[in-house]
Enzyme design. Structure first.
Site, PDB file in Angstrom:
ATOM      1  N   ILE A  10      27.018  70.401  56.722  1.00  0.00           N
ATOM      2  CA  ILE A  10      27.648  69.847  57.921  1.00  0.00           C
ATOM      3  C   ILE A  10      27.080  68.423  58.024  1.00  0.00           C
ATOM      4  O   ILE A  10      25.888  68.207  57.793  1.00  0.00           O
ATOM      5  CB  ILE A  10      27.282  70.705  59.163  1.00  0.00           C
ATOM      6  CG1 ILE A  10      27.966  70.218  60.439  1.00  0.00           C
ATOM      7  CG2 ILE A  10      25.795  70.807  59.395  1.00  0.00           C
ATOM      8  CD1 ILE A  10      27.765  71.193  61.633  1.00  0.00           C
ATOM      9  N   SER A  11      27.931  67.430  58.312  1.00  0.00           N
ATOM     10  CA  SER A  11      27.455  66.040  58.355  1.00  0.00           C
ATOM     11  C   SER A  11      26.464  65.830  59.500  1.00  0.00           C
ATOM     12  O   SER A  11      26.467  66.576  60.483  1.00  0.00           O
ATOM     13  CB  SER A  11      28.633  65.085  58.553  1.00  0.00           C
ATOM     14  OG  SER A  11      29.610  65.274  57.567  1.00  0.00           O
ATOM     15  N   HIS A  12      25.637  64.767  59.374  1.00  0.00           N
ATOM     16  CA  HIS A  12      24.746  64.371  60.472  1.00  0.00           C
ATOM     17  C   HIS A  12      25.587  64.137  61.734  1.00  0.00           C
ATOM     18  O   HIS A  12      26.659  63.536  61.636  1.00  0.00           O
ATOM     19  CB  HIS A  12      24.113  63.000  60.178  1.00  0.00           C
ATOM     20  CG  HIS A  12      23.024  63.011  59.183  1.00  0.00           C
ATOM     21  ND1 HIS A  12      23.231  63.263  57.857  1.00  0.00           N
ATOM     22  CD2 HIS A  12      21.711  62.743  59.328  1.00  0.00           C
ATOM     23  CE1 HIS A  12      22.072  63.174  57.220  1.00  0.00           C
ATOM     24  NE2 HIS A  12      21.134  62.865  58.084  1.00  0.00           N
TER      25      HIS A  12
END
Ligand code: SAH
Length: 218
Positions: A64-66
Site C-alpha cells: 500500500i503506498s505511503h
C-alpha cells in the site's frame, strides 16, 4: 468485521497534520485522510503501522503506498465531484476509497488476482467504494469505459502507456510515476487531441507497473 475507533481517528488526525506540514494543502484531501480508516485495508497483524507514513506489504509482493504519496497523487488530480477516474493498481483499495470519499466515480484495475479478489470482497461491505474493479492489465487502460476525466497510476511505469493517453478526455489529467528504480511523479494534461502538457515533480519509489509480457502470479 473490524471496527474504526476514536483512537484510530486521533491517529488519522495526527497523520493528516503531518502531511499538511509536508506540503499537502488541499483541505478535501486532508479531510479524506482524516476520515478513511487506513488500518482496515491492512492485515490485522500490521494494523499498528497503519497511521505511520510508510508503505506496508499487502500480499502478492505489493505494498500500500505511503499516505503522503496517496495524498500527493490525489491533490495533483484536482478532482471535482462526479469526475470519472481510472485508477491503475487497486492493491489494497485504499487509494480507491480516498477517491470515492471525494465523490469521484472510480474505475480501478488490478493485475494480481489475489489482490483483486481481496479488494472486491472488502468493498462489498465498505462505505466508500469504487464504481467498478476489474481484474485486467492496466497498461491497456479500460477502453470500454473511456474517456476518463482523470487517470491515476499507482505503480511505477518505465514509460507512459499510450493507451492511457488515448483514454484521457481533452482537459483531463493523468498522474503517473515514471522511471525504473525511482520514479518522477509526472502530471500530463491533455490540451487537445494530440497536444499534451507535462509537469514533472520529485522522486518516489513504487512497485513496478507490469506490462502483459511480464510474469503475473495467479
Ligand atoms: N493503489 C494501491 C497501491 C498498490 S501498489 C493501494 O492504495 O493500495 C500498486 C498495485 O499495482 C499493485 O497491487 C500491483 O499488483 C498493481 N499493478 C502493477 N502493474 C499493473 C498493471 N499492469 N495493471 C494493473 N495493476 C497493476
Amino acid at each position: 468485521m473490524r471496527k474504526d475507533s476514536l483512537k484510530h481517528k486521533g491517529l488519522r488526525n495526527q497523520l493528516a497534520n503531518q502531511l499538511e506540514t509536508r506540503g499537502i494543502h488541499n483541505e478535501s484531501v486532508l479531510e479524506a485522510i482524516r476520515t478513511v480508516p487506513r488500518h482496515l485495508f491492512l492485515d490485522k497483524t500490521l494494523e499498528a503501522y497503519a497511521y505511520e507514513d510508510r508503505a506496508i506489504p499487502i500480499g502478492a509482493e505489493q505494498t500500500i503506498s505511503h499516505p503522503y504519496t496517496v495524498a500527493f497523487q490525489t491533490e495533483l488530480l484536482e478532482l471535482q465531484p462526479k469526475m470519472k477516474v481510472l485508477e491503475i493498481g487497486t492493491g489494497s483499495g485504499y487509494q480507491s476509497a480516498i477517491l470515492s470519499y471525494l465523490e469521484a466515480e472510480v474505475y480501478s484495475v488490478e493485475r494480481q488476482l489475489e489482490l483483486f479478489r481481496k479488494a472486491e470482497m472488502f468493498f462489498s461491505t465498505f462505505r466508500w467504494k469504487p464504481k467498478l474493479i476489474r481484474y485486467a492489465d492496466g497498461y491497456k487502460g479500460l477502453p470500454e469505459f473511456a474517456p476518463f476525466d482523470r487517470i491515476v497510476v499507482t505503480a511505477g511505469a518505465k514509460e507512459v502507456p499510450k493507451a492511457l493517453l488515448a483514454q484521457l478526455k481533452i482537459g483531463g489529467i493523468l498522474v503517473i510515476p515514471v522511471g525504473e528504480e525511482q520514479q518522477k511523479m509526472t502530471v500530463i494534461e491533455r490540451k487537445g487531441s494530440k497536444e499534451f502538457h507535462k509537469t514533472v515533480y520529485g522522486d518516489f519509489q513504487f512497485v513496478p507497473l507490469l506490462n502483459s509480457t511480464e510474469g503475473v502470479k495467479r
